[in-house]
Design an enzyme around this catalytic site. Structure first.
Site, PDB file in Angstrom:
ATOM      1  N   HIS A 117       9.733   9.096  24.944  1.00 43.67           N
ATOM      2  CA  HIS A 117      10.023  10.350  24.243  1.00 43.67           C
ATOM      3  C   HIS A 117       9.810  10.190  22.737  1.00 43.67           C
ATOM      4  CE1 HIS A 117      14.043   9.104  22.643  1.00 43.67           C
ATOM      5  NE2 HIS A 117      14.058   8.348  23.726  1.00 43.67           N
ATOM      6  N   ASP A 119      11.353  12.520  20.438  1.00 39.87           N
ATOM      7  CA  ASP A 119      12.441  13.091  19.645  1.00 39.87           C
ATOM      8  C   ASP A 119      13.455  12.011  19.305  1.00 39.87           C
ATOM      9  OD1 ASP A 119      13.070  13.022  22.449  1.00 39.87           O
ATOM     10  OD2 ASP A 119      14.827  14.276  22.067  1.00 39.87           O
ATOM     11  N   ASP A 150      14.200   3.693  19.186  1.00 37.54           N
ATOM     12  CA  ASP A 150      14.433   4.720  20.200  1.00 37.54           C
ATOM     13  C   ASP A 150      13.768   6.027  19.779  1.00 37.54           C
ATOM     14  OD1 ASP A 150      15.464   6.223  22.289  1.00 37.54           O
ATOM     15  OD2 ASP A 150      17.463   6.381  21.419  1.00 37.54           O
ATOM     16  N   GLU A 182      14.369  14.406  25.050  1.00 39.37           N
ATOM     17  CA  GLU A 182      15.180  13.438  25.783  1.00 39.37           C
ATOM     18  C   GLU A 182      16.591  13.323  25.212  1.00 39.37           C
ATOM     19  OE1 GLU A 182      16.972   9.556  26.837  1.00 39.37           O
ATOM     20  OE2 GLU A 182      16.435  10.302  24.836  1.00 39.37           O
ATOM     21  N   GLU A 183      16.720  13.369  23.900  1.00 41.70           N
ATOM     22  CA  GLU A 183      18.017  13.154  23.262  1.00 41.70           C
ATOM     23  C   GLU A 183      18.995  14.308  23.496  1.00 41.70           C
ATOM     24  OE1 GLU A 183      18.729  10.387  22.356  1.00 41.70           O
ATOM     25  OE2 GLU A 183      17.071   9.332  21.423  1.00 41.70           O
ATOM     26  N   ASP A 211      11.961   2.666  27.145  1.00 42.16           N
ATOM     27  CA  ASP A 211      13.033   3.178  26.278  1.00 42.16           C
ATOM     28  C   ASP A 211      14.318   2.417  26.548  1.00 42.16           C
ATOM     29  OD1 ASP A 211      14.581   4.740  24.592  1.00 42.16           O
ATOM     30  OD2 ASP A 211      14.790   6.386  26.001  1.00 42.16           O
ATOM     31  N   HIS A 460      21.342   4.841  18.446  1.00 45.77           N
ATOM     32  CA  HIS A 460      21.972   6.144  18.202  1.00 45.77           C
ATOM     33  C   HIS A 460      22.895   6.113  16.987  1.00 45.77           C
ATOM     34  CE1 HIS A 460      21.407   8.246  22.359  1.00 45.77           C
ATOM     35  NE2 HIS A 460      20.318   7.618  21.955  1.00 45.77           N
TER      36      HIS A 460
END
Length: 488
Positions: A117, A119, A150, A182-183, A211, A460
């Site tokens: 991904h 995003d 990520d 995805e997030e 990922d 994150h």
């Protein structure tokens, strides 16, 4: 002395570095390190935060930039539109398109499809970042910036690997399935997988998710993940909030009922007290025990990272098994009542407790839901409270477990050995990876998680990074995997 300690630290942090083999493919990758790093800087500068509606155009732009690079590599690209997302009542936003790309369509070669991904999570300097989050900063062998690990860095390593292998002849067909939401829950992605089952995915033999992090500085291959059953436990009492001065000691309080019920879910050692919850947990085999014994994992590092001095389990093996292959229950919070600063003498009329059970293979969400509901209803009945209670499961994501003897796992292990001169750690994820299970269920294909993130990348959190070592050697890993897969 300080210099000596610094050298020892460097050697320890890259304990699994091996001399670069006399390999033309690896040399080509090393020779293009500067280009790879610059491209990562360019991509991180695009603020593709999918949670912020004001940056939706940046997410779409990021997908277009990715598409353009794939076309530059002579790949074929389809941009699959997903329609709109209802962001809030009356407000709709266009969903970013999903990239469906391919390199080669030789029916005599196996086809591997990679998922990732573009995003990223939200990031602001004043959140506690030491650097500007959307400007890649190189420091101490690391590349700091939102998305470096990520998942922009991992996808770029894969694309750089494809580009490099193509110089020497691509031995397998490669497909890419890259999204931009995805997030925030991958809106529309599961439906797209089902729609493309008999077209884009029809000739795919293997699926690889790019990922994931390693457990340590040693390369890891992920073959399983826990599921997630998330519950709301609601207790209703009075018609409205009451003053404790006027009603304290005279009513059955909803908060007291809720706290009592939450306290019956697990004991002080984390054992779940719901009857039958462990019935479907697979027994640990001797072969599996050996896998855990050989894993590189330092409890002291975990203590330093978390600030926790005493865990629920004492050994590496026990701790990792309870993180990955046994169910766990976590109470996440309470909605309702008073939770602000200061004091407020309120008796809340309604409260909602939120907890989840991470379930493992063979445990079914529907069964867990009934076990939880039956248990809490029994506990509440025994309390003899006149209040009302309701249990609702709002998430029922299934666990996933792969067969490690499948060809792509063998190819990945060979590739790790070739690049790093060590045997890969075979690991699981304690969290939930719904897309892996969905790929497996809908497509019936072998799924593997082969990421290159480090254990301390903070994907994150503040100061997200990827090490130059993982970024470049990870590119070699993906390149070697493509070559190794051709021999199976």
């Amino acid at each position: 002395m300080l210099f000596l300690l610094y050298i020892v630290s460097l050697l320890s942090s890259h304990a699994f570095l091996s001399p670069v083999p006399n390999n033309p493919l690896f040399k080509h990758i090393d020779d293009h390190t500067h280009d790879y790093k610059q491209r990562l800087k360019d991509w991180v500068a695009i603020e593709s935060d999918s949670s912020d509606p004001s940056k939706r155009d940046q997410v779409v732009h990021m997908m277009q930039v990715t598409k353009d690079y794939i076309l530059q590599l002579d790949g074929k690209v389809e941009m699959a539109e997903l329609g709109e997302q209802e962001y809030s009542p009356g407000i709709k936003l266009p969903l970013p398109p999903v990239i469906l790309a391919e390199f080669g369509n030789d029916t005599n070669k196996p086809t591997v499809c990679f998922y990732g991904h573009m995003d990223v999570q939200p990031a602001k300097k004043d959140d506690g970042w030491q650097t500007e989050p959307y400007t890649v900063t190189e420091k101490d062998g690391n590349l700091y910036g939102r998305g470096t690990s990520d998942d922009k860095g991992q996808i770029l390593a894969l694309l750089h690997a494809v580009e490099s292998v193509k110089k020497f002849g691509l031995p397998v067909n490669v497909k890419l399935f890259i999204e931009g939401m995805e997030e925030v829950g991958s809106h529309g992605l599961e439906q797209l997988v089902e729609q493309k089952k008999n077209t884009f995915f029809s000739n795919v033999d293997y699926i690889v998710v790019t990922d994931t992090p390693w457990l340590s500085t040693k390369p890891g291959i992920t073959y399983g993940a826990r599921g997630n059953c998330y519950f709301f436990l609601e207790v209703d009492g009075a018609r409205r909030d009451l003053h404790s001065g006027g009603f304290g000691g005279t009513v059955h309080e909803a908060m007291s009922d809720l706290v009592y019920l939450l306290g019956t879910l697990a004991d002080v050692k984390g054992k779940i007290l719901i009857p039958g919850i462990y019935d479907d947990v697979l027994p640990v085999t001797e072969e599996e025990k050996k896998l855990y014994k050989d894993l590189v994992f330092d409890l002291e590092d975990l203590e330093r990272d978390t600030g926790i001095k005493t865990f629920l389990h004492d050994t590496k093996e026990e701790l990792l098994m309870h993180r990955w292959r046994f169910p766990s229950l976590t109470i996440h919070g309470i909605e309702g009542g008073f939770s602000g600063s200061g004091t407020k003498t309120v008796i809340p009329a309604k409260v909602i407790g939120k907890f989840s059970i991470r379930q493992v293979p063979k445990m079914k969400p529907s069964v867990v839901e009934k076990q939880v509901s039956d248990y809490l209803e029994k506990q509440f009945a025994e309390r003899k409270s006149p209040n009302k209670m309701k249990v609702t499961m709002v998430i029922g994501a299934q666990p996933w477990l792969a067969n490690m003897s499948e060809p792509q796992y063998l190819a990945a292990r060979n590739a790790v050995k070739k690049v790093f001169n060590v045997d890969a750690d075979m690991i699981r994820a304690g969290g939930t990876i719904p897309i892996a299970k969905h790929f497996e269920d809908v497509l019936g294909k072998s799924v593997m998680l082969l990421g290159i993130g480090g254990p301390d990348d903070a994907p994150h959190g503040q100061n997200e990074k990827i090490s130059m070592h993982n970024f470049i050697e990870g590119t070699k890993l993906y390149a070697s995997f493509l070559q190794e897969l051709a021999s199976f």
